[in-house]
Design a protein around this motif. Structure first.
Motif, PDB file in Angstrom:
ATOM      1  N   SER A  24       5.065  -8.188   5.598  1.00 51.21           N
ATOM      2  CA  SER A  24       6.265  -7.912   4.748  1.00 51.21           C
ATOM      3  C   SER A  24       7.011  -9.153   4.906  1.00 51.21           C
ATOM      4  O   SER A  24       7.775  -9.624   3.903  1.00 51.21           O
ATOM      5  CB  SER A  24       6.957  -6.650   5.089  1.00 51.21           C
ATOM      6  N   PHE A  76       1.751 -12.450   1.156  1.00 48.86           N
ATOM      7  CA  PHE A  76       2.143 -12.696  -0.166  1.00 48.86           C
ATOM      8  C   PHE A  76       1.561 -11.858  -1.302  1.00 48.86           C
ATOM      9  O   PHE A  76       0.538 -11.076  -0.903  1.00 48.86           O
ATOM     10  CB  PHE A  76       1.263 -14.242  -0.646  1.00 48.86           C
ATOM     11  N   MET A  77       2.016 -11.511  -2.262  1.00 49.57           N
ATOM     12  CA  MET A  77       1.536 -10.564  -3.385  1.00 49.57           C
ATOM     13  C   MET A  77       0.442 -11.136  -3.805  1.00 49.57           C
ATOM     14  O   MET A  77       0.484 -12.296  -4.429  1.00 49.57           O
ATOM     15  CB  MET A  77       2.604 -10.448  -4.557  1.00 49.57           C
ATOM     16  N   LEU A  78      -0.731 -10.254  -4.069  1.00 51.35           N
ATOM     17  CA  LEU A  78      -1.859 -10.804  -4.384  1.00 51.35           C
ATOM     18  C   LEU A  78      -1.656 -10.622  -6.113  1.00 51.35           C
ATOM     19  O   LEU A  78      -1.445  -9.441  -6.575  1.00 51.35           O
ATOM     20  CB  LEU A  78      -3.212  -9.785  -4.012  1.00 51.35           C
ATOM     21  N   PRO A  79      -2.250 -11.760  -6.635  1.00 50.69           N
ATOM     22  CA  PRO A  79      -2.122 -11.742  -8.242  1.00 50.69           C
ATOM     23  C   PRO A  79      -3.119 -10.699  -8.771  1.00 50.69           C
ATOM     24  O   PRO A  79      -3.362 -10.382 -10.092  1.00 50.69           O
ATOM     25  CB  PRO A  79      -2.245 -13.189  -8.872  1.00 50.69           C
ATOM     26  N   GLN A  87      13.760  -6.427  -8.120  1.00 47.94           N
ATOM     27  CA  GLN A  87      14.112  -7.702  -7.753  1.00 47.94           C
ATOM     28  C   GLN A  87      15.494  -8.055  -7.681  1.00 47.94           C
ATOM     29  O   GLN A  87      16.305  -7.748  -8.679  1.00 47.94           O
ATOM     30  CB  GLN A  87      13.733  -9.012  -9.023  1.00 47.94           C
ATOM     31  N   ALA A  88      15.972  -8.070  -6.507  1.00 49.06           N
ATOM     32  CA  ALA A  88      17.545  -7.951  -6.203  1.00 49.06           C
ATOM     33  C   ALA A  88      18.155  -9.367  -6.782  1.00 49.06           C
ATOM     34  O   ALA A  88      17.397 -10.244  -6.642  1.00 49.06           O
ATOM     35  CB  ALA A  88      17.717  -7.938  -4.688  1.00 49.06           C
ATOM     36  N   THR A  95      -5.356   0.595  -9.473  1.00 49.55           N
ATOM     37  CA  THR A  95      -5.058  -0.764  -9.463  1.00 49.55           C
ATOM     38  C   THR A  95      -3.737  -1.395  -9.995  1.00 49.55           C
ATOM     39  O   THR A  95      -3.276  -2.422 -10.300  1.00 49.55           O
ATOM     40  CB  THR A  95      -6.166  -1.342 -10.420  1.00 49.55           C
ATOM     41  N   HIS A  96      -2.820  -0.103 -10.515  1.00 48.44           N
ATOM     42  CA  HIS A  96      -1.556  -0.600 -10.914  1.00 48.44           C
ATOM     43  C   HIS A  96      -0.482  -1.014  -9.785  1.00 48.44           C
ATOM     44  O   HIS A  96       0.357  -1.368 -10.188  1.00 48.44           O
ATOM     45  CB  HIS A  96      -1.050   0.772 -11.864  1.00 48.44           C
ATOM     46  N   HIS A  97      -0.988  -0.748  -8.928  1.00 47.26           N
ATOM     47  CA  HIS A  97      -0.147  -1.248  -7.600  1.00 47.26           C
ATOM     48  C   HIS A  97      -0.190  -2.673  -7.195  1.00 47.26           C
ATOM     49  O   HIS A  97      -1.095  -3.279  -7.615  1.00 47.26           O
ATOM     50  CB  HIS A  97      -0.573  -0.282  -6.411  1.00 47.26           C
ATOM     51  N   GLN A  98       0.976  -3.051  -6.780  1.00 46.21           N
ATOM     52  CA  GLN A  98       0.978  -4.443  -6.187  1.00 46.21           C
ATOM     53  C   GLN A  98       0.666  -4.612  -5.067  1.00 46.21           C
ATOM     54  O   GLN A  98       1.340  -3.652  -3.911  1.00 46.21           O
ATOM     55  CB  GLN A  98       2.599  -5.006  -6.625  1.00 46.21           C
ATOM     56  N   THR A 103       7.389  -1.701  -5.499  1.00 50.53           N
ATOM     57  CA  THR A 103       7.853  -2.937  -5.767  1.00 50.53           C
ATOM     58  C   THR A 103       9.118  -3.230  -5.530  1.00 50.53           C
ATOM     59  O   THR A 103       9.993  -2.209  -6.335  1.00 50.53           O
ATOM     60  CB  THR A 103       7.454  -3.213  -7.199  1.00 50.53           C
ATOM     61  N   PRO A 104       9.685  -3.962  -4.785  1.00 50.49           N
ATOM     62  CA  PRO A 104      11.263  -3.982  -4.670  1.00 50.49           C
ATOM     63  C   PRO A 104      11.692  -4.620  -5.834  1.00 50.49           C
ATOM     64  O   PRO A 104      11.330  -5.615  -6.353  1.00 50.49           O
ATOM     65  CB  PRO A 104      11.280  -4.864  -3.326  1.00 50.49           C
ATOM     66  N   ILE A 109       0.175  -6.391  -1.129  1.00 50.51           N
ATOM     67  CA  ILE A 109       0.720  -7.657  -0.510  1.00 50.51           C
ATOM     68  C   ILE A 109      -0.437  -7.742   0.503  1.00 50.51           C
ATOM     69  O   ILE A 109      -0.627  -7.155   1.386  1.00 50.51           O
ATOM     70  CB  ILE A 109       2.240  -7.450   0.177  1.00 50.51           C
TER      71      ILE A 109
END
Lengths: 354, 819
Positions: B336, B340-343, B364-365, B327-330, B361-362, B332
């Motif tokens: 892509s 949306f990213m699931l909170p 944050q550019a 569950t540590h993953h994020q 996790t990209p 979507i």
């Protein structure tokens, strides 16, 4: 699980601003090499001078504005501006010309307007015009290509010229630039002077500085820039609209001039391959920040520059006109943008038959 | 020239501007027959998985449900129901984290699957012979089918169109990178899928049916083409993002551009997802509602990216466990480009969830400055100018944002995808859109408020106008009454003027404080004369009226009034004049016009002054209690003071010895009142009789009785007057108004008398009665006890008190008239 929620899209095209800028500089290399070949170490020195001045100014202004200089320097935009300025300056212009230009381009033209993306004018060209207007003699003192010089300029002589104004033997730039007692100007300059003296274009083109097509040295340099420009197009760093519209417009105007027998009209080849035509077409007018935004707007913008270039070259007081034309067209950008909005999907729809 | 439909049939394709070509990343995703995911420990079925409103819950906590049993129900197509994805028990109906970018909690039915899954509550399959468009439509609704492409538009709503349908497009473009659930469905379930398409065709009867698939899915195209009959066209379209967008797909396949705000159906076009078509087939041929769907699980962290049949309501975390993803993953949800990213990984798989991406996790550019490169404008499939929109979004320029058609942005993300400066453009647009919507809402509310305000203003103005009209009417009526009685308003105004002057003099005198004044003496004499006259009159007419007349006259003469409108036989007029005068006397009205009789508290002020004076006198008298008690009128020149003293004395004594006599008097009064009532009932309008009665009772020693009789009479007379007033407006009853006024005066007087009497002992009766009556009437004090020289102030106070009474009577009369 982190709370670092991002917004879609989650994938991006890898092409980044700094990469774009980097490719622009890479594609300038052929032209730079050609220029260096014909004018010696001077070009490199000018580029370096302008770059250091520009980068220093960028850092200083960023610090003054309370922003990170690293982030600004990382996008390479200041470097591109400086390199373009350095290439545009006469190879053996005094060192302070490049420094003044570099500082002015970044501090005044770019940062005073809000930094990258906010400047109304092309920084390199604005700086060039500032120098041209302020120091006209210095800025038009192009020495003839090395091959035309009586004795080639050594490396140290070149540096001495730039930093002290004289060679080791005490020759000034003007003295060096003159061949057989009279100054050898750039081809465009020569045409302008010649025409004003009542010479026919054909006669002028017989001059020593004119090579096969459009002037010894200059034609090769322009072709080199054309090569670099094509690479830019290939790399999709720039789109075709600006250079093609510019070159086509210039060709059309030049042909029109010849067809209607304008006495002071330079031939098409001269327009295309001398002066800053190719550098301008692919590297200067393509500065996205100060250009129009929509494809149609960009074509109008480029055509406008071509018109200005042609008019100034033909009737104006300056031999070359890319810098002036770009600045003039920059001023028209907001208006062009306003009138060239793209048609949004779903509006003004016209259907063919059912 | 070929017709439009022919062009489409023959395979002509159109292009739309913009679009991008991101790497599809679908090559390594297993699109074989999808494996069915095991049931999670708990399934969370949100009530709302579609655009529209949620249906009503029809199960309770604790009830057991079978696979496919409806959990909610609604007759309305905009509220498709949800169904139990398995057998089990409803353990909760509560708010749970939703499959939404905000992760906001939404009402959901939580089901704990039972260990044995062998029962289902599917609907009966529909037979081919009985299929009608309506039936299919109803079945689609009952099966809870909503668009499976992403938006979740209720399918039943979409297949019950009332407009002619030219082209039915089945969308299998699936242009988003990674997502391959539709591809998987088309490859493995081509036949039932096409059966679903023909069911939709049956329901909609379009002229042409096209199944569109991007050409990067050759497997799907082959499978469909193999299964498709002649009436269904399977069309491969160029791979480009976002060709799967409804507008873009319509343009590619038909060349038609939907006008802003138009739906495809407005041009005779309808688009359904392939997943929807398959679900329709399940619902019609098997009676199975929409309780599971194919979900792609892919991304950098997914070892074996593949597709699963996942029960609706399965938590995303359960899906991730299949690939040993913690569950540590994020994660979507969606693709892509537009996902949306699931909170919260507890969010369930819903009907629209086609893909779960577990990517790195990209980083944050860092957002760089826009260099106006224009790439975004080239990429935008809607022909917008994203960099301009970005400037306006940043500058919060909603007006410009609107004019650059921000609201037409489909948020496909193409612009942000190509942006070299890594600007999260879509995020900017979403925020600005929200602001624009908020502004619209505010404008709407403001408009509504303005309308409300205008309506209120109009209403108030109308009411005021009505009120004014009523007042004007009443004033006119009064004026008419006054004129009908022969009163000249000009004269009245003149008199008022004079009164005012007199009044000023009087005030000066008053300020002079007890300075004997000739004018006052004259006034007193005149008052006496008037009294005599009044007494004469009283013999012939109603004594109450006479009293009022006399009082009014006296007052006028006290005021120095020489002209004698009092001679007028109409006591109503007299009373009105008295009232007007009283008003003048007690204050100096700024305006000369006084057609409206004063109903103000001015006489009360005068009375108050008198009272105050009396109090003062009493205080001074208190120093010599014996003498005041013995001969109050002789020691004090002021009858009001005398009266007050008497009253105070009476009070004191009444407090000392509560009298039995008072009781007697009250009884007598009651008897008299009853008598009077009887008399008034028997005696009809003739005015003589009550007068007689009144005179008769007046002779009685008990004033309370007299008062009661007078009151009853007055009431009767008043009632009469009202009827008369209605009957004859022209001459507002000379006689009718009289008894009312007179009676009112009499009532007031009688009340006072009665009060006094109750408090008095018999010993002091005669003395006190005299002094009390002297304060009540200007007639009596003028005679015996009081010396001829009397201060004008005293006279004035008396007059004021009288006037007050008169005014009261008059105002009560007026209010009756107004009514």
């Amino acid at each position: 699980m982190t709370n670092n929620l991002l917004s879609s899209p989650f994938i991006r095209k890898p092409l980044r601003t700094q990469t774009l800028m980097f490719w622009v500089m890479v594609c300038l290399l052929p032209g730079f090499i050609a220029q260096s070949y014909y004018f010696g170490i001077g070009t490199l020195v000018q580029v370096l001078l302008a770059s250091s001045a520009a980068l220093a100014t960028e850092t200083a202004t960023q610090l003054l504005r309370g922003r990170s200089p690293a982030a600004a320097l990382a996008d390479n935009s200041a470097l591109v501006t400086a390199v373009l300025l350095g290439l545009a300056l006469p190879a053996y212009a005094p060192w302070w010309a490049a420094v003044i230009g570099g500082v002015f381009a970044i501090a005044v033209v770019k940062q005073l307007y809000g930094g990258l993306g906010n400047n109304l004018f092309n920084p390199a060209m604005a700086a060039y015009v500032l120098l041209l207007v302020s120091f006209p003699v210095t800025m038009t003192s192009w020495i003839p290509p090395q091959s035309l010089l009586a004795e080639s300029l050594s490396l140290s002589d070149g540096l001495r010229l730039i930093f002290t104004g004289f060679t080791r033997d005490g020759f000034s730039l003007v003295q060096i630039a003159s061949v057989d007692g009279h100054t050898l100007a750039t081809p465009l300059d020569a045409v302008k002077t010649g025409l004003s003296q009542g010479l026919m274009t054909e006669e002028i083109l017989q001059g020593a500085q004119f090579g096969a097509i459009a002037g010894h040295g200059w034609q090769v340099i322009n072709l080199a820039y054309l090569l670099g420009g094509c690479a830019l197009l290939y790399l999709k760093v720039i789109r075709w609209h600006l250079p093609v519209a510019f070159l086509v417009s210039l060709i059309v105007l030049a042909i029109w001039g010849q067809l209607f027998g304008l006495t002071n009209a330079a031939p098409v080849s001269l327009h295309l391959l001398s002066g800053a035509t190719m550098l301008g077409a692919f590297f200067i007018i393509t500065d996205p920040v100060s250009a129009a935004t929509s494809p149609r707007g960009r074509m109008i913008f480029a055509a406008l520059i071509a018109l200005f270039v042609y008019v100034i070259r033909t009737w104006g007081g300056y031999p070359d006109a890319v810098a002036f034309s770009v600045l003039l067209a920059n001023m028209c950008v907001p208006m062009i943008d306003h009138f060239t909005k793209t048609r949004v999907y779903g509006y003004n729809v016209e259907h063919d038959d059912d | 020239m070929r017709s439009w439909l022919d062009k489409i049939k023959q395979g002509q394709l159109w292009r739309y501007q913009g679009g991008v070509h991101p790497a599809t990343k679908k090559d390594n995703i297993d699109c074989g027959k999808p494996e069915t995911l095991t049931l999670a420990k708990q399934l969370v079925v949100p009530l709302q998985q579609h655009i529209g409103s949620p249906a009503k819950v029809c199960v309770e906590v604790g009830s057991t449900v079978k696979t496919g049993q409806a959990l909610t129900e609604s007759r309305f197509y905009q509220s498709p129901p949800v169904h139990a994805p398995c057998c089990g028990t409803v353990v909760a109906i509560e708010a749970r984290p939703s499959a939404h970018p905000s992760g906001i909690s939404e009402l959901a039915v939580v089901i704990e699957p039972s260990s044995i899954q062998n029962e289902h509550a599917f609907m009966a399959p529909l037979l081919e012979a009985e299929l009608t468009p309506e039936l299919i439509c109803e079945r689609v609704h009952q099966a809870g089918i909503s668009g499976m492409g992403g938006a979740g538009f209720p399918a039943a709503l979409k297949i019950s169109p009332n407009k002619p349908l030219n082209v039915l497009i089945i969308n299998g473009a699936e242009c988003e990178p990674y997502i391959s659930s539709d591809d998987c469905l088309m490859r493995n379930y081509a036949e039932p899928l096409l059966r679903g398409v023909s069911l939709l065709e049956k329901a909609l009867s379009p002229k042409l049916v096209i199944v569109a698939v991007e050409d990067d899915k050759p497997g799907a195209i082959k499978a469909l083409q193999a299964a498709a009959g002649d009436n269904i066209v399977v069309r491969a379209i160029p791979t480009k993002y976002p060709s799967g967008g409804e507008k873009q797909l319509v343009q590619v396949l038909t060349g038609r551009e939907l006008k802003a705000g138009q739906l495809p159906i407005d041009q005779g076009i309808l688009v359904h997802n392939v997943g929807t078509a398959y679900a329709v087939q399940r619902a019609v041929d098997h009676g199975e509602p929409l309780i599971s769907r194919i979900v792609t699980l892919a991304g950098d962290h997914v070892g074996e990216p593949r597709n699963y049949w996942v029960a609706i309501g399965t938590p995303v975390s359960h899906l991730l466990e299949q690939q040993k993803l913690g569950t540590h993953h994020q994660a979507i949800m969606g693709g892509s480009m537009m996902g949306f990213m699931l909170p919260n990984l507890a969010s369930p798989i819903v009907k629209t969830a086609n893909c779960i991406l577990v990517n790195n996790t990209p980083a944050q550019a860092q957002e760089q400055a826009c260099i106006r490169c224009g790439e975004c404008a080239q990429a935008c499939p809607m022909g917008l100018l994203p960099q301009q929109l970005y400037w306006y979004a940043k500058g919060d320029d909603l007006e410009k944002s609107r004019s650059y058609k921000l609201m037409d942005c489909i948020e496909c993300g193409a612009c942000a995808y190509v942006c070299p400066s890594a600007i999260p453009l879509v995020q900017y647009y979403r925020q600005t859109k929200a602001k624009v919507r908020a502004e619209d809402l505010l404008a709407q509310e403001a408009e509504r408020a303005k309308q409300r305000f205008d309506a209120r203003k109009l209403r108030l103005e109308k009411e005021q106008a009505e009120r004014k009209a009523r007042q004007k009417q009443a004033a006119e009526r009064r004026l008419q009454q006054a004129q009908g009685a022969g009163n000249d308003p000009v004269k009245a105004a003149l008199q008022r003027m004079q009164n005012k002057q007199v009044e000023i003099k009087a005030i000066e005198n008053e300020q002079g404080e007890l300075v004997p004044d000739n004018s006052a003496a004259i006034a007193a004499r005149k008052a006496r004369k008037a009294q005599a006259r009044a007494a004469k009159d009283a013999k012939t007419t109603n004594p109450a009226v006479a009293a009022a007349l006399a009082r009014a006259k006296a007052k006028r003469e006290v005021d120095g009034e020489q002209s004698a409108p009092a001679k007028s036989a109409n006591p109503a007029v007299a009373a009105a004049i008295a009232r007007a005068k009283a008003k003048r006397n007690s204050e100096q009205p700024a305006e000369a016009e006084g057609s409206k009789p004063a109903t103000s508290a001015n006489p009360a002020v005068a009375a108050a002054i008198a009272r105050a004076k009396a109090k003062k006198a009493q205080r001074t008298d208190a120093s010599q209690p014996d003498s005041t008690a013995a001969k109050p009128s002789s020691t004090s020149s002021n009858p009001a003071v005398a009266a007050a003293i008497a009253r105070a004395k009476a009070k004191k004594q009444a407090a000392e010895q509560p009298s039995a006599n008072a009781k007697d008097a009250a009884v007598a009064a009651a008897v008299a009142r009853a008598k009077a009532k009887k008399a008034s009932q028997s005696e009809q309008p003739e005015l003589e009789r009550p007068e007689n009665d009144a005179s008769k009772t007046a002779s009685s020693a008990n004033p309370a009785v007299a008062a009661a009789i007078a009151r009853a009479k007055a009431k009767k007379a008043q009632a009469e007057q009202q009827t008369q007033g209605e009957n004859a407006d022209a001459k507002p009853a000379k006689s009718s108004a009289n008894p009312a006024v007179a009676a009112a005066i009499a009532r007031a007087k009688a009340k006072k008398l009665a009060q006094e009497q109750q408090q008095q002992t018999q010993n002091e009766h005669s003395e006190d009665a005299r002094s009390v009556s002297s304060s009540d009437s200007p007639v009596e004090p003028a005679d015996a006890t009081s010396p001829p020289k009397r201060s004008a102030a005293v006279a004035k106070a008396i007059a004021a008190a009288k006037a007050k009474q008169a005014a009261k009577a008059a105002s009560s009369m007026e209010s009756d008239n107004d009514e």
